[in-house]
Design a protein around this motif. Structure first.
Motif, PDB file in Angstrom:
ATOM      1  N   ALA A   1       2.025  14.070   4.635  1.00 29.22           N
ATOM      2  CA  ALA A   1       3.081  14.588   5.665  1.00 29.22           C
ATOM      3  C   ALA A   1       3.245  16.161   5.423  1.00 29.22           C
ATOM      4  N   SER A   2       3.253  16.883   6.600  1.00 29.44           N
ATOM      5  CA  SER A   2       3.684  18.237   6.616  1.00 29.44           C
ATOM      6  C   SER A   2       4.653  18.477   7.735  1.00 29.44           C
ATOM      7  N   GLY A   3       5.094  19.638   7.708  1.00 29.10           N
ATOM      8  CA  GLY A   3       6.353  20.023   8.822  1.00 29.10           C
ATOM      9  C   GLY A   3       7.706  20.178   8.479  1.00 29.10           C
ATOM     10  N   ARG A   4       8.195  19.434   7.372  1.00 36.68           N
ATOM     11  CA  ARG A   4       9.465  19.540   7.320  1.00 36.68           C
ATOM     12  C   ARG A   4       9.641  19.037   5.775  1.00 36.68           C
ATOM     13  N   THR A   5      11.103  19.262   5.205  1.00 37.56           N
ATOM     14  CA  THR A   5      11.177  18.811   3.946  1.00 37.56           C
ATOM     15  C   THR A   5      11.061  17.181   3.947  1.00 37.56           C
ATOM     16  N   PHE A   6       9.817  16.994   2.936  1.00 41.11           N
ATOM     17  CA  PHE A   6       9.477  15.562   2.845  1.00 41.11           C
ATOM     18  C   PHE A   6      10.859  14.828   2.372  1.00 41.11           C
ATOM     19  N   SER A   7      11.055  15.220   1.376  1.00 40.19           N
ATOM     20  CA  SER A   7      12.024  14.203   0.412  1.00 40.19           C
ATOM     21  C   SER A   7      13.274  13.802   1.196  1.00 40.19           C
ATOM     22  N   ARG A   8      13.750  14.562   2.171  1.00 43.18           N
ATOM     23  CA  ARG A   8      15.151  14.487   3.150  1.00 43.18           C
ATOM     24  C   ARG A   8      14.839  13.132   3.726  1.00 43.18           C
ATOM     25  N   TYR A   9      13.665  12.728   4.014  1.00 40.43           N
ATOM     26  CA  TYR A   9      13.505  11.635   5.026  1.00 40.43           C
ATOM     27  C   TYR A   9      12.860  10.273   4.494  1.00 40.43           C
ATOM     28  N   GLY A  10      13.205   9.292   5.182  1.00 38.32           N
ATOM     29  CA  GLY A  10      12.772   7.980   4.868  1.00 38.32           C
ATOM     30  C   GLY A  10      11.329   7.773   5.459  1.00 38.32           C
ATOM     31  N   MET A  11      10.592   6.935   4.813  1.00 37.67           N
ATOM     32  CA  MET A  11       9.169   6.868   5.057  1.00 37.67           C
ATOM     33  C   MET A  11       8.895   5.290   5.173  1.00 37.67           C
ATOM     34  N   GLY A  12       8.028   5.012   6.413  1.00 37.58           N
ATOM     35  CA  GLY A  12       7.543   3.598   6.526  1.00 37.58           C
ATOM     36  C   GLY A  12       6.415   3.368   6.785  1.00 37.58           C
ATOM     37  N   TRP A  13       6.037   2.249   6.504  1.00 41.09           N
ATOM     38  CA  TRP A  13       4.405   1.666   7.248  1.00 41.09           C
ATOM     39  C   TRP A  13       4.573   0.417   8.115  1.00 41.09           C
ATOM     40  N   PHE A  14       3.900   0.700   9.363  1.00 39.37           N
ATOM     41  CA  PHE A  14       3.931  -0.338  10.233  1.00 39.37           C
ATOM     42  C   PHE A  14       2.669  -0.980  10.246  1.00 39.37           C
ATOM     43  N   ARG A  15       2.486  -1.900  11.100  1.00 39.71           N
ATOM     44  CA  ARG A  15       0.994  -2.559  11.383  1.00 39.71           C
ATOM     45  C   ARG A  15       1.049  -3.067  12.686  1.00 39.71           C
ATOM     46  N   GLN A  16      -0.281  -2.905  13.302  1.00 35.65           N
ATOM     47  CA  GLN A  16      -0.286  -3.720  14.801  1.00 35.65           C
ATOM     48  C   GLN A  16      -1.691  -4.373  14.619  1.00 35.65           C
ATOM     49  N   ALA A  17      -1.745  -5.723  14.892  1.00 36.92           N
ATOM     50  CA  ALA A  17      -2.998  -6.656  14.874  1.00 36.92           C
ATOM     51  C   ALA A  17      -3.220  -6.423  16.493  1.00 36.92           C
ATOM     52  N   PRO A  18      -4.610  -6.742  16.660  1.00 40.06           N
ATOM     53  CA  PRO A  18      -5.011  -7.003  18.286  1.00 40.06           C
ATOM     54  C   PRO A  18      -4.200  -7.756  18.882  1.00 40.06           C
ATOM     55  N   GLY A  19      -3.670  -7.406  20.088  1.00 41.25           N
ATOM     56  CA  GLY A  19      -2.857  -8.283  20.917  1.00 41.25           C
ATOM     57  C   GLY A  19      -1.408  -8.452  20.604  1.00 41.25           C
ATOM     58  N   LYS A  20      -1.073  -7.836  19.596  1.00 42.96           N
ATOM     59  CA  LYS A  20       0.284  -8.241  19.204  1.00 42.96           C
ATOM     60  C   LYS A  20       1.202  -6.992  19.086  1.00 42.96           C
ATOM     61  N   GLU A  21       2.409  -6.942  19.026  1.00 42.29           N
ATOM     62  CA  GLU A  21       3.420  -5.894  18.738  1.00 42.29           C
ATOM     63  C   GLU A  21       3.142  -5.319  17.358  1.00 42.29           C
ATOM     64  N   ARG A  22       3.743  -3.979  17.374  1.00 40.72           N
ATOM     65  CA  ARG A  22       3.805  -3.237  15.858  1.00 40.72           C
ATOM     66  C   ARG A  22       4.861  -3.882  15.189  1.00 40.72           C
ATOM     67  N   ASP A  23       4.585  -4.346  13.861  1.00 38.43           N
ATOM     68  CA  ASP A  23       5.442  -4.780  13.105  1.00 38.43           C
ATOM     69  C   ASP A  23       5.895  -3.938  11.825  1.00 38.43           C
ATOM     70  N   PHE A  24       7.047  -3.918  11.585  1.00 37.59           N
ATOM     71  CA  PHE A  24       7.277  -3.305  10.273  1.00 37.59           C
ATOM     72  C   PHE A  24       6.690  -4.081   9.165  1.00 37.59           C
ATOM     73  N   VAL A  25       6.281  -3.187   8.159  1.00 37.43           N
ATOM     74  CA  VAL A  25       5.790  -3.609   6.869  1.00 37.43           C
ATOM     75  C   VAL A  25       6.606  -3.073   5.432  1.00 37.43           C
ATOM     76  N   ALA A  26       6.805  -2.033   5.283  1.00 40.37           N
ATOM     77  CA  ALA A  26       7.688  -1.553   4.235  1.00 40.37           C
ATOM     78  C   ALA A  26       8.476  -0.165   4.327  1.00 40.37           C
ATOM     79  N   ALA A  27       9.499  -0.113   3.650  1.00 40.91           N
ATOM     80  CA  ALA A  27      10.182   1.536   4.077  1.00 40.91           C
ATOM     81  C   ALA A  27      10.606   1.930   2.532  1.00 40.91           C
ATOM     82  N   ILE A  28      10.642   3.085   2.544  1.00 46.68           N
ATOM     83  CA  ILE A  28      11.238   3.769   1.117  1.00 46.68           C
ATOM     84  C   ILE A  28      12.205   5.041   1.559  1.00 46.68           C
TER      85      ILE A  28
END
Length: 123
Positions: free
Chosen positions: A24-51
């Motif tokens: 990541a770049s562009g702002r103070t990284f430690s202030r913000y929550g981060m997440g991972w999402f995933r999208q399989a073919p033909g499906k909507e994007r789903d939440f995976v994990a957050a920190i």
């Protein structure tokens, strides 16, 4: 907004492991929550994990709990997703995202997204 670049995707056999990284770049990284999402073919994007910004709080989708681990290194402006015991149903494009708040569980709370990295799990 923060700029995000994912890496680490690839092809792996079922039962194998991969570690995704998101720089990541562009702002103070430690202030913000981060997440991972995933999208399989033909499906909507789903939440995976957050920190949380501090890294002390994590949250997982039921489908990956116990197999995936999200972590972050604020000194390196990087968030990781360690994926173990991979299954064919984990096949998807994985996206890293940054939230304006310190911790976010829902997709609408994230305002910056990476371009995605493909993960393919063969049976």
């Amino acid at each position: 907004q923060v700029q995000l670049v994912e890496s680490g995707g690839g092809l792996v056999q079922a039962g194998g492991s991969l570690r995704l990284s998101c720089a990541a770049s562009g702002r103070t990284f430690s202030r913000y929550g981060m997440g991972w999402f995933r999208q399989a073919p033909g499906k909507e994007r789903d939440f995976v994990a957050a920190i949380s910004g501090s890294g002390f709080t994590t949250y997982y989708a039921d489908s990956v709990k116990g197999r995936f681990t999200i972590s972050r290194d604020n000194a390196k402006n990087t968030v990781y997703l360690q994926m173990n015991s991979l299954k064919p149903e984990d096949t998807a494009v994985y996206y890293c995202a940054a939230a304006a708040s310190s911790f976010a569980r829902e997709g609408y709370e994230y305002d910056s997204w990476g371009q995605g990295t493909q993960v393919t799990v063969s049976s």
